[in-house]
Design a protein around this motif. Structure first.
Motif: not given
Ligand SMILES: CCC[C@H](O)CC(=O)SCCNC(=O)CCNC(=O)[C@H](O)C(C)(C)COP(=O)([O-])OP(=O)([O-])OC[C@H]1O[C@@H](n2cnc3c(N)ncnc32)[C@H](O)[C@@H]1OP(=O)([O-])[O-]
Length: 698
Positions: A229-231, A262-266, A270-274, A295-300
């Protein structure tokens, strides 16, 4: 983590008290702890070895139930990493401690020295840190931190409890922030993640190199960061950075990384987040692993990348972007690691053990560098080129004294044994006057050679009038019949050889069961298919609590044919309910997740559970067994039941329905002897082999 530690203690069948804060609800002051208890069965992976173990946990709250502490020999504090809150709790509980009770904190970052600052002297001699790793049921490592004030008797007492009762492997660490495993593990995580994000590198390729070349667990580095978990990583690293000395390198690599913030703010934590660096999505109803675009927090979607290097040396010499990246982080990592000696410990083998057992690395960091060609010399050269100061350990060539045999000490050390019999697949050893049979194939798989030697081993044991111990020398009892061999016989239509294998296997099982000496099996790891059948034909099982055992053949498109079906009938002893349960074991390929489950599901009456897998053989060899009474009545009475009425067959596949009909035919005979069922087992197996219902690809 408190409830997971309570569950671990309950698994060992010790009484445990779980105290939590008193709730504001005047009608139910225990509602907080009750919630924790309700959540235990939902924890994944499961914390309890069996639901019945919940009965070992007594609950209460920290206002009304402090009296319960007077019943306890060991009190483990598992609360938030804030020193003031910890002090407050200690003040509350200390008046209730028995005179010889041990107080322990499960802190992962705060030093013992600081925790003890406001503690009365009478408690200092029995106050230690016990640092469990998550999830506590599954991680073998426990870091124990003591100091001069702690009396040796306390250290012995707690070491015994943690090792024998809870099955942990203890690594002693000096009282430094983060102790051993987190100081090193979190440093590497932060170093890799932050450097890679800054250089805009691909997490998938980095993780692939870590798993394929450096033999890290499948999560790699980014996957592990997501798992923790990043948090939580932020909490651990912040706490570490705050308690480490000014010039510690951890502070320098813990650089500002806006993308991570920014990832934490969104809630991309990790696994327990979105999501995290990775996420699992259903794309066209297919579970798909995706990777984040920084760059844009999209996923591929991830396409499994190929690692084009055959060795770490090849990668480091390649000059590619990833080659340069790994060169740079490995140099930084190893300079930091070696700079921690002797501060965190002077024992490099303990460091390696901590990383293997706490972070599931296949090799510890010293072993890894040792196995890279001229690894330490390479480190020295690279550091010199970069003008980086060499830690004393490297500068003084201390690495030249490394004894590689100390890296991976065998779990069960039978090295001083005399080899009495041996072939390419198994051996019979004499170890301190005990006769030991051990398999040496991959995953202890069973083939003709294993059975031939097992038969000879029983003959020898009978001649010597000695019990025979079946002991794995690696982490698994046996993954069953060698499926590659079975698949080969099927593919080449060599059913004569296949039948010979089945016959030999059955003969060996019956020999175990009807020998006049005791057969004692030491069951750890996997005991599947034929491995489980050996257990079912043994007189006594000493089992590690984390045993995974069962007749799993149906899941492979096969049926048990080394006596597994026969034993499921035999063990029902004419009891209808037991027979149904046993048949369900076969039909559903029931693989149990603990020794508790195995004993109950498979109706095992002669077994003992041990929490420490390294001590299974020791315990088995200390037990005394009465002279075996060989059973003579081999007739099995079959309760008259209709399986299609007793079971919900709508959920079964073609193989299961076919097997059900064959088992019903056996039941119709009303009474049968063991040999007859064995013959039927073989017939069913061979028919299936000639007309498979599932591809036996392995
Ligand atoms: C005649 C039959 C009668 C009898 O009644 C029926 C049986 O026993 S039926 C049998 C019933 N038994 C089963 O159905 C169990 C089949 N096995 C499994 O389900 C998993 O391997 C297990 C869960 C045990 C471990 O998973 P994990 O930790 O992810 O590890 P992993 O999977 O990566 O395996 C490591 C290496 O070992 C190899 N290997 C393993 N098992 C066998 C085998 N039986 N055979 C041959 N090889 C086997 C595997 O190929 C791999 O080799 P490599 O060359 O290094 O790639």
């Amino acid at each position: 983590m408190g409830s997971a530690i309570a569950a671990l203690i309950a698994n060992s069948s010790c009484q445990v008290v779980l105290l939590d804060i008193a709730s504001n609800n005047p009608n139910d002051r225990n509602s907080v702890v009750k919630k924790a208890i309700e959540n235990i069965p939902k924890q994944r992976p499961p914390s309890l070895s069996h639901p019945s173990k919940l009965a070992f946990i007594k609950i209460g709250n920290l206002k009304d139930d402090l009296q319960l502490i007077t019943e306890c020999d060991l009190i483990i504090e598992v609360i938030i990493e804030q020193i003031d809150i910890k002090y407050k709790l200690y003040n509350k509980i200390i008046p209730y401690l028995q005179n010889d009770a041990i107080l322990a904190s499960n802190t992962s970052t705060l030093p013992l020295k600081q925790l003890k600052e406001n503690i009365p002297d009478s408690i200092k001699s029995r106050f230690v840190i016990t640092h469990f790793f998550n999830p506590p049921r599954y991680m073998e490592l426990l870091e124990l931190i003591t100091d001069q004030a702690v009396v040796p008797m306390v250290v012995d007492k707690i070491t015994n409890f943690l090792t024998i009762n809870l099955g942990k492997t203890i690594v002693k660490s000096n009282d430094t922030p983060g102790f051993i495993a987190n100081r090193i593990g979190c440093y590497l995580l932060e170093l890799v993640v932050r450097t890679a994000i800054k250089a805009n590198l691909n997490p998938v390729i980095i993780d692939k190199i870590f798993t394929d070349l450096l033999k890290f667990p499948n999560t790699g580095i980014f996957g592990l960061y997501d798992l923790i978990g990043h948090d939580v990583m932020k909490l651990i690293s912040t706490s570490l950075v705050n308690s480490l000395p000014m010039n510690d390198q951890y502070k320098k690599i813990y650089i500002l990384t806006p993308i991570l913030d920014k990832m934490i703010a969104k809630n991309l934590i990790g696994r327990k987040g979105v999501g995290g660096f990775y996420r699992i999505s259903a794309i066209n109803k297919v579970k798909t692993k995706e990777v984040i675009n920084f760059q844009d927090f999209s996923y591929t979607a991830i396409e499994d990348p190929k690692v084009e290097y055959n060795s770490i040396n090849e990668l480091l010499d390649s000059g590619s972007i990833y080659g340069q990246f790994f060169k740079s982080i490995l140099v930084e990592f190893y300079l930091y690691l070696t700079s921690l000696i002797p501060e965190v410990t002077d024992n490099i083998y303990d460091i390696d053990k901590a990383m293997r057992l706490g972070y599931s690395w296949k090799q510890g960091p010293f072993e890894l560098l040792y196995n890279i060609k001229d690894g330490f010399e390479w480190l020295k050269k690279e550091a010199t080129i970069k003008n980086l100061p060499l830690p004393k350990y490297v500068a003084n060539n201390n690495y030249k004294t490394i004894d590689s045999s100390k890296f991976q000490v065998s779990r069960i050390n039978l090295r001083e044994s005399e080899v009495l019999l041996k072939n390419n697949s198994a051996q019979v050893l004499l170890y301190q006057d005990r006769l030991v049979f051990s398999i040496s194939t991959k995953m202890n798989c069973l083939n003709e050679e294993v059975f031939t030697l097992l038969l000879e081993a029983v003959d020898l044991a009978e001649q010597r009038e000695q019990d025979l111990y079946i002991v794995p020398l690696t982490d698994n009892f046996s993954a069953g019949a060698d499926l590659k061999l079975v698949a080969h016989y099927i593919k080449t239509n060599d059913f004569t050889k296949l039948d010979r294998l089945l016959e030999l296997g059955q003969q060996a099982m019956m020999r175990l069961k009807y020998s006049h000496i005791n057969i004692i099996s030491c069951a750890v790891g996997f005991a599947l298919g034929g491995g489980c059948e050996i257990l079912l034909h043994s007189d006594f099982i000493v089992a590690h609590q984390e045993l995974n055992a069962g007749l799993v053949e149906v899941s492979r498109g096969l049926v048990p044919a080394f006596g597994g079906i026969k034993e499921m009938f035999y063990r029902a002893q004419g009891n209808k309910d037991r027979l149904i349960k046993n048949i369900i074991n076969i039909l559903t390929a029931n693989k149990t997740s603990s020794a508790d489950y195995f004993i109950l599901d498979y109706g095992i009456s002669s077994a003992q559970i041990n929490m420490n897998k390294q001590m299974i053989f020791l315990e088995a060899s200390q037990l005394t067994f009465p002279k075996k009474v060989v059973k003579v009545d081999k007739k099995i009475t079959l309760p008259q039941i209709s399986l299609s009425e007793e079971l919900d067959i709508s959920q079964y596949n073609e193989l299961q329905i076919l097997l059900l009909a064959q088992l019903q035919d056996i039941i119709a005979l009303q009474e049968i002897d063991e040999q007859e069922i064995l013959e039927r087992e073989r017939k069913i197996f061979l028919e299936l082999a000639q007309n498979p219902k599932k591809d036996l690809a392995f």
